[in-house]
Design an enzyme around this catalytic site. Structure first.
Site, PDB file in Angstrom:
ATOM      1  N   ASP A 150       3.741   3.550   6.719  1.00  0.00           N
ATOM      2  CA  ASP A 150       2.984   3.346   7.961  1.00  0.00           C
ATOM      3  C   ASP A 150       3.844   2.865   9.112  1.00  0.00           C
ATOM      4  O   ASP A 150       4.918   2.309   8.922  1.00  0.00           O
ATOM      5  CB  ASP A 150       1.903   2.297   7.728  1.00  0.00           C
ATOM      6  CG  ASP A 150       2.494   0.887   7.607  1.00  0.00           C
ATOM      7  OD1 ASP A 150       3.336   0.675   6.728  1.00  0.00           O
ATOM      8  OD2 ASP A 150       2.118   0.019   8.425  1.00  0.00           O
ATOM      9  N   PHE A 204      13.330   4.663  11.317  1.00  0.00           N
ATOM     10  CA  PHE A 204      12.006   4.235  10.859  1.00  0.00           C
ATOM     11  C   PHE A 204      11.163   5.477  10.596  1.00  0.00           C
ATOM     12  O   PHE A 204      10.972   6.316  11.478  1.00  0.00           O
ATOM     13  CB  PHE A 204      11.336   3.327  11.882  1.00  0.00           C
ATOM     14  CG  PHE A 204      10.216   2.536  11.263  1.00  0.00           C
ATOM     15  CD1 PHE A 204      10.480   1.329  10.617  1.00  0.00           C
ATOM     16  CD2 PHE A 204       8.909   3.012  11.281  1.00  0.00           C
ATOM     17  CE1 PHE A 204       9.462   0.615  10.002  1.00  0.00           C
ATOM     18  CE2 PHE A 204       7.882   2.299  10.673  1.00  0.00           C
ATOM     19  CZ  PHE A 204       8.160   1.096  10.040  1.00  0.00           C
ATOM     20  N   VAL A 205      10.678   5.587   9.389  1.00  0.00           N
ATOM     21  CA  VAL A 205       9.945   6.787   8.991  1.00  0.00           C
ATOM     22  C   VAL A 205       8.493   6.452   8.629  1.00  0.00           C
ATOM     23  O   VAL A 205       8.177   5.317   8.263  1.00  0.00           O
ATOM     24  CB  VAL A 205      10.633   7.501   7.808  1.00  0.00           C
ATOM     25  CG1 VAL A 205      11.974   8.078   8.219  1.00  0.00           C
ATOM     26  CG2 VAL A 205      10.787   6.564   6.608  1.00  0.00           C
ATOM     27  N   GLU A 258       8.037   2.343  -5.937  1.00  0.00           N
ATOM     28  CA  GLU A 258       8.051   1.768  -4.587  1.00  0.00           C
ATOM     29  C   GLU A 258       8.239   2.878  -3.558  1.00  0.00           C
ATOM     30  O   GLU A 258       8.886   3.883  -3.851  1.00  0.00           O
ATOM     31  CB  GLU A 258       9.182   0.724  -4.514  1.00  0.00           C
ATOM     32  CG  GLU A 258       9.535   0.197  -3.151  1.00  0.00           C
ATOM     33  CD  GLU A 258       8.466  -0.708  -2.529  1.00  0.00           C
ATOM     34  OE1 GLU A 258       7.280  -0.341  -2.547  1.00  0.00           O
ATOM     35  OE2 GLU A 258       8.830  -1.769  -1.998  1.00  0.00           O
ATOM     36  N   ASP A 259       7.685   2.683  -2.362  1.00  0.00           N
ATOM     37  CA  ASP A 259       7.817   3.726  -1.337  1.00  0.00           C
ATOM     38  C   ASP A 259       9.215   3.753  -0.717  1.00  0.00           C
ATOM     39  O   ASP A 259       9.809   4.803  -0.560  1.00  0.00           O
ATOM     40  CB  ASP A 259       6.743   3.581  -0.254  1.00  0.00           C
ATOM     41  CG  ASP A 259       6.730   2.198   0.409  1.00  0.00           C
ATOM     42  OD1 ASP A 259       7.377   1.257  -0.110  1.00  0.00           O
ATOM     43  OD2 ASP A 259       6.065   2.039   1.452  1.00  0.00           O
ATOM     44  N   ASP A 286      14.389  -1.089   1.828  1.00  0.00           N
ATOM     45  CA  ASP A 286      15.005  -1.271   3.141  1.00  0.00           C
ATOM     46  C   ASP A 286      16.028  -2.417   3.017  1.00  0.00           C
ATOM     47  O   ASP A 286      17.148  -2.207   2.564  1.00  0.00           O
ATOM     48  CB  ASP A 286      13.874  -1.559   4.134  1.00  0.00           C
ATOM     49  CG  ASP A 286      14.325  -1.660   5.564  1.00  0.00           C
ATOM     50  OD1 ASP A 286      15.263  -0.952   5.947  1.00  0.00           O
ATOM     51  OD2 ASP A 286      13.738  -2.454   6.322  1.00  0.00           O
ATOM     52  N   LYS A 327      17.115   3.160   2.045  1.00  0.00           N
ATOM     53  CA  LYS A 327      17.934   3.019   3.261  1.00  0.00           C
ATOM     54  C   LYS A 327      19.080   2.054   2.939  1.00  0.00           C
ATOM     55  O   LYS A 327      19.018   0.881   3.304  1.00  0.00           O
ATOM     56  CB  LYS A 327      17.099   2.430   4.399  1.00  0.00           C
ATOM     57  CG  LYS A 327      16.129   3.399   5.041  1.00  0.00           C
ATOM     58  CD  LYS A 327      15.709   2.923   6.426  1.00  0.00           C
ATOM     59  CE  LYS A 327      14.354   2.300   6.415  1.00  0.00           C
ATOM     60  NZ  LYS A 327      13.815   1.975   7.742  1.00  0.00           N
ATOM     61  N   LYS A 331       0.809  -1.193   0.000  1.00  0.00           N
ATOM     62  CA  LYS A 331       0.000   0.000   0.000  1.00  0.00           C
ATOM     63  C   LYS A 331       0.856   1.262   0.000  1.00  0.00           C
ATOM     64  O   LYS A 331       0.371   2.354  -0.289  1.00  0.00           O
ATOM     65  CB  LYS A 331      -0.867   0.039   1.287  1.00  0.00           C
ATOM     66  CG  LYS A 331      -1.841  -1.061   1.427  1.00  0.00           C
ATOM     67  CD  LYS A 331      -2.599  -0.880   2.751  1.00  0.00           C
ATOM     68  CE  LYS A 331      -2.838  -2.211   3.393  1.00  0.00           C
ATOM     69  NZ  LYS A 331      -3.348  -2.084   4.764  1.00  0.00           N
ATOM     70  N   GLY A 332       2.115   1.106   0.377  1.00  0.00           N
ATOM     71  CA  GLY A 332       2.966   2.277   0.628  1.00  0.00           C
ATOM     72  C   GLY A 332       3.095   3.243  -0.524  1.00  0.00           C
ATOM     73  O   GLY A 332       3.354   4.423  -0.321  1.00  0.00           O
ATOM     74  N   ARG A 337      -0.108   6.837   7.363  1.00  0.00           N
ATOM     75  CA  ARG A 337       0.081   6.866   5.908  1.00  0.00           C
ATOM     76  C   ARG A 337      -0.385   8.193   5.296  1.00  0.00           C
ATOM     77  O   ARG A 337       0.063   8.585   4.230  1.00  0.00           O
ATOM     78  CB  ARG A 337      -0.712   5.727   5.243  1.00  0.00           C
ATOM     79  CG  ARG A 337      -0.177   4.333   5.528  1.00  0.00           C
ATOM     80  CD  ARG A 337      -0.839   3.332   4.589  1.00  0.00           C
ATOM     81  NE  ARG A 337      -0.701   1.945   5.034  1.00  0.00           N
ATOM     82  CZ  ARG A 337       0.335   1.159   4.754  1.00  0.00           C
ATOM     83  NH1 ARG A 337       1.333   1.629   4.051  1.00  0.00           N
ATOM     84  NH2 ARG A 337       0.368  -0.077   5.180  1.00  0.00           N
TER      85      ARG A 337
HETATM   86  P1  IMP Z   1      12.344  -4.502   2.268  1.00  0.00           P
HETATM   87  O1  IMP Z   1      11.772  -5.712   1.635  1.00  0.00           O
HETATM   88  O2  IMP Z   1      13.111  -4.808   3.537  1.00  0.00           O
HETATM   89  O3  IMP Z   1      13.156  -3.637   1.330  1.00  0.00           O
HETATM   90  O4  IMP Z   1      11.184  -3.640   2.855  1.00  0.00           O
HETATM   91  C1  IMP Z   1      10.216  -3.126   2.139  1.00  0.00           C
HETATM   92  C2  IMP Z   1       9.017  -2.743   2.974  1.00  0.00           C
HETATM   93  O5  IMP Z   1       9.291  -2.591   4.400  1.00  0.00           O
HETATM   94  C3  IMP Z   1       8.564  -1.405   2.515  1.00  0.00           C
HETATM   95  O6  IMP Z   1       7.779  -1.483   1.344  1.00  0.00           O
HETATM   96  C4  IMP Z   1       7.825  -0.894   3.729  1.00  0.00           C
HETATM   97  O7  IMP Z   1       6.499  -1.380   3.731  1.00  0.00           O
HETATM   98  C5  IMP Z   1       8.553  -1.485   4.914  1.00  0.00           C
HETATM   99  N1  IMP Z   1       9.480  -0.514   5.527  1.00  0.00           N
HETATM  100  C6  IMP Z   1      10.821  -0.564   5.549  1.00  0.00           C
HETATM  101  N2  IMP Z   1      11.351   0.495   6.201  1.00  0.00           N
HETATM  102  C7  IMP Z   1      10.301   1.255   6.574  1.00  0.00           C
HETATM  103  C8  IMP Z   1      10.182   2.519   7.297  1.00  0.00           C
HETATM  104  O8  IMP Z   1      11.156   3.175   7.709  1.00  0.00           O
HETATM  105  N3  IMP Z   1       8.910   2.959   7.490  1.00  0.00           N
HETATM  106  C9  IMP Z   1       7.805   2.301   7.065  1.00  0.00           C
HETATM  107  N4  IMP Z   1       7.867   1.138   6.393  1.00  0.00           N
HETATM  108  C10 IMP Z   1       9.102   0.611   6.161  1.00  0.00           C
HETATM  109 MG    MG Z   2       4.582  -1.347   5.493  1.00  0.00          MG
END
Ligand code: IMP
Ligand code: MG
Length: 179
Positions: free
Chosen positions: A162, A155-156, A102-103, A106, A134, A47-48, A168
Site C-alpha cells: 500500500d 517505493f512500490v 512477507e510482502d 525494507d 530492497k 496486511k501486505g 493493495r
Molecule cells: P521493514 O521493517 O523496514 O523491513 O519494513 C517492512 C514494512 O514496510 C513492509 O512490510 C511494508 O509494509 C513497508 N514497506 C517497505 N517498503 C515498502 C514499499 O516500497 N511499498 C509499500 N510498503 C513498503
Molecule cells: Mg505497509
C-alpha cells in the site's frame, strides 16, 4: 490522500501479474523441495501478505496450515527499531516447520523482530520467503531464505502493498509517483 490521479500516479508495472505468478511458482517448488512431504505452518504477515499468501499457498503441495501475524513499527521511532506485534500467533508452534510469508523486506526491522519472536517459540524449523527485497535499504542484519524479486530503493505498491492503505488491490507491482 488525494485520489484524483489514483491510477496515473502508478508508473505502470515494474513486475507484471504474469511475472509474479511465475516467481511464486518457483517459490512453491523451493518450499516443496525443502519439506519433501512434511507438513508446514505458513504464517503470513498482515496486511501486505494477503494476496501473496493466497497465491503462495496454492503453489505448494506439502500439507499446509495457515496462520497470520501483524506487526507495526513504532511510529516516529523507526530508528529505535522497536516493532509492536498487533496480532500474535495463538498456538503452540513447537511441533511445526514454520514458513513466514512477507510482502517486502525494507530495513529488515519488522521481519527480524518477528523471526526472533517465533524462534523463541522453538519451531522445528523456520524459513522466510519474501515477495520483494530492497537490500539497499537494509538497516539491520536480516535476510530472507528466499527472495522472489530484488528491487532497487523505490517505493512500490500493488499486489498487497500500500501507499496510505491504497493500491493493495492492484494485480501487479508498480512504482508510485505521488510521494
Ligand atoms: P521493514 O521493517 O523496514 O523491513 O519494513 C517492512 C514494512 O514496510 C513492509 O512490510 C511494508 O509494509 C513497508 N514497506 C517497505 N517498503 C515498502 C514499499 O516500497 N511499498 C509499500 N510498503 C513498503
Ligand atoms: Mg505497509
Amino acid at each position: 490522500m488525494n485520489t484524483d490521479n489514483y491510477i496515473s500516479s502508478v508508473k505502470g508495472a515494474i513486475i507484471t501479474a504474469e511475472e509474479i505468478r511465475d516467481g511464486i511458482a518457483s517459490a512453491g517448488k523451493y518450499i516443496d523441495a525443502i519439506y519433501d512431504g512434511r507438513p508446514i505452518l505458513l504464517i503470513g504477515i498482515l496486511k501486505g501478505c494477503f494476496m501473496f499468501m493466497a497465491d503462495l499457498a496454492r503453489a505448494i503441495s506439502v500439507p499446509c496450515e495457515i496462520a497470520f501475524m501483524a506487526a507495526k513499527s513504532y511510529e516516529g521511532t523507526e530508528s529505535s527499531g522497536k516493532v509492536r506485534i498487533t496480532l500474535d500467533i495463538d498456538r503452540d508452534i513447537s511441533e511445526y516447520h514454520v514458513v513466514i510469508a512477507e510482502d517486502i523486506i525494507d530495513t529488515g526491522r519488522t521481519l527480524k523482530a518477528v523471526a526472533e519472536i517465533l524462534k523463541e517459540k522453538k519451531p522445528l524449523s523456520l524459513h522466510v520467503i519474501t515477495l520483494l527485497d530492497k537490500p539497499e535499504r537494509r538497516a539491520v542484519n536480516f535476510n530472507a531464505d528466499y527472495s522472489i524479486f530484488t528491487i532497487p530503493d523505490i517505493f512500490v505498491v500493488g499486489y498487497g502493498l500500500d501507499y496510505n492503505e491504497y493500491y493493495r488491490n492492484l494485480p501487479y507491482i508498480g512504482e508510485i509517483s505521488v510521494l
